[in-house]
Design a protein around this motif. Structure first.
Motif, short mmCIF file in Angstrom:
data_model
loop_
_atom_site.label_atom_id
_atom_site.label_comp_id
_atom_site.label_asym_id
_atom_site.label_seq_id
_atom_site.Cartn_x
_atom_site.Cartn_y
_atom_site.Cartn_z
N THR A 76 1.15 -1.51 0.07
CA THR A 76 0.00 -0.45 -0.02
C THR A 76 0.73 1.61 -0.27
O THR A 76 1.98 0.79 0.90
CB THR A 76 -1.04 0.28 1.51
N GLY A 77 0.28 2.09 -0.52
CA GLY A 77 1.00 3.59 -0.55
C GLY A 77 -0.28 4.64 -0.53
O GLY A 77 -1.31 4.38 -0.85
N ARG A 78 0.26 5.61 -0.83
CA ARG A 78 -1.11 7.52 -0.79
C ARG A 78 -1.70 7.27 -1.74
O ARG A 78 -2.76 7.69 -1.98
CB ARG A 78 -0.06 8.58 -0.08
N ASP A 79 -1.17 6.90 -2.46
CA ASP A 79 -1.90 6.57 -3.83
C ASP A 79 -1.51 5.47 -5.06
O ASP A 79 -0.36 4.75 -4.53
CB ASP A 79 -1.81 7.83 -4.81
N GLN A 80 -2.49 4.99 -5.35
CA GLN A 80 -2.85 3.81 -5.75
C GLN A 80 -1.27 4.16 -7.62
O GLN A 80 -0.49 2.72 -7.37
CB GLN A 80 -4.08 4.19 -7.03
N ALA A 81 -1.01 5.22 -8.00
CA ALA A 81 0.59 4.86 -9.02
C ALA A 81 1.19 4.77 -8.23
O ALA A 81 2.35 4.15 -8.73
CB ALA A 81 0.33 6.13 -9.37
N ALA A 82 1.89 5.22 -7.18
CA ALA A 82 3.06 4.99 -6.92
C ALA A 82 3.13 3.59 -6.12
O ALA A 82 4.38 3.03 -6.16
CB ALA A 82 3.35 5.47 -5.16
N ALA A 83 1.90 3.11 -5.74
CA ALA A 83 1.33 1.28 -5.22
C ALA A 83 1.84 0.80 -6.03
O ALA A 83 2.52 -0.45 -6.53
CB ALA A 83 0.46 1.30 -4.69
N ASP A 84 0.85 0.62 -7.49
CA ASP A 84 1.05 -0.34 -9.18
C ASP A 84 2.91 0.38 -9.15
O ASP A 84 3.14 -0.99 -9.24
CB ASP A 84 0.71 0.56 -9.29
N GLY A 89 -3.72 1.62 -3.64
CA GLY A 89 -3.62 2.89 -2.74
C GLY A 89 -4.37 3.19 -2.26
O GLY A 89 -5.47 2.66 -1.99
N ALA A 90 -3.69 3.74 -0.59
CA ALA A 90 -4.30 3.56 0.57
C ALA A 90 -4.29 5.21 1.71
O ALA A 90 -3.34 4.80 2.39
CB ALA A 90 -4.88 2.32 0.94
N PRO A 91 -4.23 6.44 1.05
CA PRO A 91 -3.54 7.21 1.79
C PRO A 91 -4.37 7.03 3.42
O PRO A 91 -5.67 7.37 3.96
CB PRO A 91 -4.14 8.44 1.62
N LEU A 92 -3.51 6.94 4.38
CA LEU A 92 -4.36 5.93 5.82
C LEU A 92 -5.56 6.74 6.44
O LEU A 92 -5.31 7.14 7.53
CB LEU A 92 -3.12 5.08 6.51
N THR A 93 -4.26 8.47 6.21
CA THR A 93 -5.21 9.22 7.11
C THR A 93 -6.61 9.70 7.14
O THR A 93 -7.90 10.13 7.05
CB THR A 93 -4.15 10.96 6.47
N ASP A 94 -7.22 8.60 5.18
CA ASP A 94 -9.01 9.35 5.09
C ASP A 94 -9.71 7.57 5.04
O ASP A 94 -9.16 6.53 5.61
CB ASP A 94 -8.13 9.01 3.62
N GLU A 95 -11.06 8.53 5.88
CA GLU A 95 -11.09 7.20 6.92
C GLU A 95 -12.36 6.51 5.49
O GLU A 95 -12.06 4.60 6.04
CB GLU A 95 -12.66 8.23 7.36
N ASP A 96 -12.46 6.88 4.06
CA ASP A 96 -12.79 5.70 3.22
C ASP A 96 -11.68 4.38 2.72
O ASP A 96 -12.11 3.45 2.81
CB ASP A 96 -13.19 6.77 1.98
N ALA A 97 -10.60 4.97 2.77
CA ALA A 97 -9.37 4.76 3.01
C ALA A 97 -9.01 2.89 3.77
O ALA A 97 -9.13 2.12 3.71
CB ALA A 97 -7.81 4.96 2.38
N VAL A 98 -9.49 3.33 4.69
CA VAL A 98 -9.06 2.73 6.41
C VAL A 98 -10.16 1.45 6.11
O VAL A 98 -10.57 0.59 6.02
CB VAL A 98 -8.70 3.20 7.20
N ASN A 99 -11.68 2.12 5.48
CA ASN A 99 -12.44 1.15 6.11
C ASN A 99 -12.39 -0.10 5.06
O ASN A 99 -12.30 0.29 3.71
CB ASN A 99 -13.81 1.80 5.78
N GLY A 100 -12.36 -1.08 5.85
CA GLY A 100 -12.84 -2.01 4.52
C GLY A 100 -11.60 -2.60 3.41
O GLY A 100 -11.21 -3.57 2.94
N LEU A 101 -10.00 -2.00 4.14
CA LEU A 101 -9.11 -1.97 3.98
C LEU A 101 -8.72 -3.41 3.85
O LEU A 101 -8.24 -3.99 2.58
CB LEU A 101 -7.97 -1.28 4.49
#
Length: 252
Positions: free
Chosen positions: A36-44, A62-74
């Protein structure tokens, strides 16, 4: 060390630095990795590079962990990639330096959120997945030597890492009987782009020589080797402990 074939491993904050060092070691041992990374491009990009170098199955998320939506269901999103996960490595973290007297509440909350709340929530998600899967699993929390000592002008970071060490113990106590092993790693000074101000000059090397008995800075591969061991069956009786990896810097 046991190989890791068949292990599906999710590592947060793994597009560079310590997290990528972990991924490199475990990919070389046959694991399938979700980075995981802050954005999908970096992770890919990180996933593609690692897959090309090792031949392992690697995916980016992509999973910016300051974003609740990114944490939920990760964890569920990660598990869907390879049909499940067997190991969660809570590696992602942030810092904010400054005197405690002037430390902004916004910065305090951000550090505590990413370094302590998010690992707790992802560990919950992983544990529920392990229980539904019926095979158990492993949670590895990446703390810091700051989880065992005070560091000047690092109040929120130190508090978050002390909290993560304590959380590791509680989860181990509760989840051990459920066949979920929980342990931690506490890195010391590691050579990453964030520590270039130390290892990139002669004064920094003098500091290393003075503070670290083994007289070198740690490498991401040092942390990667321990993470791979803890994820393996060889570490099956290590539970609830957070292992310090700092070249001896805290032995006094």
């Amino acid at each position: 060390m046991s190989r890791l074939e068949g292990k599906r491993i999710l590592i947060t904050g793994s597009t560079r630095g310590i997290g990528f060092g972990m991924a490199e070691k475990m990919a070389a041992l046959g694991a399938s990795l979700i980075l995981t990374g802050r954005d999908q491009a970096a992770a890919d990009a990180a996933a593609a590079g690692l897959a090309s170098a090792t031949g392992a199955k690697v995916a980016g998320l992509g999973a910016p962990l300051t974003d609740e939506d990114a944490v939920n269901g990760l964890v569920d999103r990660a598990a869907a990639i390879f049909g499940g996960i067997d190991v969660l490595v809570n590696n992602a973290g942030v810092d904010s330096d400054g005197p405690a007297l002037d430390h902004a509440l916004e910065d305090w909350r951000r550090v505590i959120h990413v370094n302590l709340e998010v690992p707790f929530r992802l560990a919950q998600q992983a544990a529920r997945h392990f229980l539904s899967d019926g095979k158990g699993g492993v949670v590895i929390n990446v703390a810091s030597v700051a989880g065992f000592k005070a560091i000047d002008e690092a109040s929120s970071y130190v508090a978050s890492k002390h909290g993560l060490v304590g959380l590791t113990k509680v989860l181990a106590l509760e989840w051990g009987p459920k066949n979920i092993r929980v342990c931690g790693i506490a890195p010391g000074l590691i050579k990453t782009d964030m520590t270039h101000y130390i290892w990139g000059n002669e004064a920094g090397q003098a500091y290393v020589n003075n503070k670290i008995p083994i007289r070198r800075i740690g490498l991401p591969s040092d942390i990667g080797a321990l993470t791979a061991f803890l994820a393996s069956e060889d570490a099956g009786f290590i539970h609830g402990e957070t292992i310090i990896v700092d070249g001896g810097a805290t032995i006094d």
